[in-house]
Design an enzyme around this catalytic site. Structure first.
Site, mmCIF file in Angstrom:
data_model
loop_
_atom_site.group_PDB
_atom_site.id
_atom_site.type_symbol
_atom_site.label_atom_id
_atom_site.label_comp_id
_atom_site.label_asym_id
_atom_site.label_seq_id
_atom_site.Cartn_x
_atom_site.Cartn_y
_atom_site.Cartn_z
ATOM 1 N N MET A 1 -15.249 4.004 0.727
ATOM 2 C CA MET A 1 -16.835 3.699 0.484
ATOM 3 C C MET A 1 -16.941 2.240 1.400
ATOM 4 O O MET A 1 -18.036 1.538 0.989
ATOM 5 C CB MET A 1 -17.363 3.597 -0.811
ATOM 6 N N GLY A 2 -16.041 1.820 1.937
ATOM 7 C CA GLY A 2 -16.079 0.519 2.794
ATOM 8 C C GLY A 2 -15.719 -0.765 1.982
ATOM 9 O O GLY A 2 -15.080 -0.501 0.832
ATOM 10 N N GLY B 1 -6.025 -3.549 -0.728
ATOM 11 C CA GLY B 1 -5.638 -2.347 -1.292
ATOM 12 C C GLY B 1 -5.801 -0.895 -0.559
ATOM 13 O O GLY B 1 -5.101 -0.123 -0.314
ATOM 14 N N HIS B 2 -7.032 -0.965 0.219
ATOM 15 C CA HIS B 2 -7.521 -0.018 1.031
ATOM 16 C C HIS B 2 -6.317 0.004 2.549
ATOM 17 O O HIS B 2 -5.915 0.955 2.822
ATOM 18 C CB HIS B 2 -8.562 -0.212 1.795
ATOM 19 N N GLY C 1 -5.307 5.898 -3.961
ATOM 20 C CA GLY C 1 -4.679 4.904 -4.659
ATOM 21 C C GLY C 1 -4.419 5.145 -6.300
ATOM 22 O O GLY C 1 -5.516 5.652 -6.801
ATOM 23 N N ASP D 1 -7.370 4.508 -9.302
ATOM 24 C CA ASP D 1 -8.349 5.572 -9.537
ATOM 25 C C ASP D 1 -7.413 6.745 -10.100
ATOM 26 O O ASP D 1 -7.572 8.039 -9.314
ATOM 27 C CB ASP D 1 -9.087 6.034 -8.189
ATOM 28 N N MET E 1 -6.938 -4.736 -7.226
ATOM 29 C CA MET E 1 -7.874 -4.719 -6.107
ATOM 30 C C MET E 1 -8.990 -3.578 -6.208
ATOM 31 O O MET E 1 -8.734 -2.654 -6.507
ATOM 32 C CB MET E 1 -7.162 -4.826 -4.987
ATOM 33 N N SER F 1 -13.382 -3.087 -4.666
ATOM 34 C CA SER F 1 -14.326 -3.731 -3.789
ATOM 35 C C SER F 1 -15.507 -4.480 -4.795
ATOM 36 O O SER F 1 -15.967 -5.541 -4.393
ATOM 37 C CB SER F 1 -15.199 -2.399 -2.879
#
Length: 362
Positions: A77-78, A83-84, A211, A214, A248, A250
């Site tokens: 989701m940007g 982490g992304h 990840g 979640d 981490m 967002s």
């Protein structure tokens, strides 16, 4: 490479050119063999495609199909962070082509949640993805495509946040969507399952990367691809953490200095429960020891910390574990707290590993 070095003068080898060969004349290589071999391993970095048009992406995906290439997909989701990027790097290691999507999905937000405030940092995200390079002889040397679909394309009938007002096709994984996070956000996994199904149908990935942070989402999506016969392998990747242990996210950028200092309480609580598990404690002892860590912090936080839940669940079917953890299956030990106005979620695996969890089936 196990080959004897050849004379440095130009060597002509009568071989059949292939789609991956260097440019040839009359079927002969015009570069020294050792140079040809090195250039096969180190491919030039191609320009990262940024696509918002679905038909344009499908042309690209068809080309990769025809070339027999594997595709790794990282849905986001940007508001990207390390982490992304770790998910992207795992995809680069395992797949020929890598696609990252950036789409803030309305259907996983309730009317009272933070859809309008969710951070949108497209230019920063694109710059970050352009910098992702691999330094080893891996399958890929950079992100091949960033997909920026529109709300109108993914929800052609519109998407009001009130579920009762929504029309169109939606996906829900029954029995796995209303415990843990689903007890706090009952609409959430319906939205997640729907958008992931849409994105898988669009991107047609060989593998998709998610990840561990979640955890419930990972188990729900594994069940989704199994039940709907979607030919995509789900890869679960380890949670990346800040130096003090905070997972981490967002949403961490929402935290002020005081909140950030208190935000590690959930990680500390989970580790307290894990130590009880490692010493042979039962489920009640694991949960109570962890909750006491949060409650103590809550009582001294001037209202900053708010306990939400702790839960022990089967990592395959997400059923609650109330008594004894099966040593052959293990457990997801998860929880959530509110720190100011920001929800912090996290989890640890007890008696299990990411590798074992990733390969499990219902």
């Amino acid at each position: 490479m196990g080959r004897r070095l050849l004379h440095s003068s130009t060597l002509k080898c009568n071989i059949k050119p292939t789609t991956t060969s260097l440019a040839t004349t009359n079927g002969f290589l015009e570069k020294p063999f050792f140079q040809q071999d090195l250039e096969t391993l180190i491919r030039p970095v191609e320009k990262m495609a940024v696509i918002s048009n679905i038909p344009e992406y499908r042309v690209l995906r068809q080309k990769w199909f025809q070339e027999g290439l594997t595709v790794g997909f990282v849905p986001t989701m940007g508001a990207l962070h390390d982490g992304h990027i770790s998910l992207v790097k795992n995809a680069l290691k395992m797949c020929d082509k890598v696609v990252v999507s950036i789409f803030v999905n309305p259907s996983q937000f309730a009317p009272n949640e933070d859809l309008s405030k969710y951070p949108r940092t497209i230019e920063e995200d694109l710059n970050l993805l352009r910098q992702v390079k691999t330094s080893q002889f891996l399958k890929n040397s950079g992100v091949d495509c960033v997909l920026l679909p529109t709300v109108e394309d993914l929800y052609p009938q519109g998407i009001p946040l009130n579920v009762a007002e929504q029309t169109g096709a939606f996906v829900e994984v029954k029995g796995m969507s209303h415990q843990m996070e689903g007890a706090i956000r009952p609409h959430f996994f319906r939205g997640v399952s729907t958008i992931v199904t849409k994105l898988f149908n669009l991107t047609q990935p060989t593998k998709a990367f998610f990840g561990q942070k979640d955890a419930q989402q990972c188990s729900v999506i594994k069940a989704l691809v199994q039940d709907l016969l979607i030919p995509t392998e789900i890869e679960i990747c380890e949670t990346l953490r800040e130096e003090d242990g905070l997972a981490m996210s967002s949403r961490n950028r929402y935290l002020n200095a005081t909140e950030r200092q208190l935000s590690t309480v959930l990680f500390k609580a989970l580790n307290k429960g894990k130590s009880v598990f490692d010493e042979g404690g039962n489920c009640k002892e694991i949960l109570s020891s962890a909750e006491s860590v949060i409650r103590d912090c809550e009582a001294n936080s001037n209202g900053v910390i708010q306990y939400q839940y702790l839960s022990l669940n089967n990592p395959i079917n997400l059923k609650n574990i109330d008594d004894t953890i099966d040593p052959n299956v293990g457990a997801i030990f998860s929880g959530a707290v509110k720190v100011g106005n920001t929800r912090i979620i996290d989890n640890l695996l007890l008696g299990n590993s990411i590798a074992k969890w990733s390969g499990s089936k219902i």
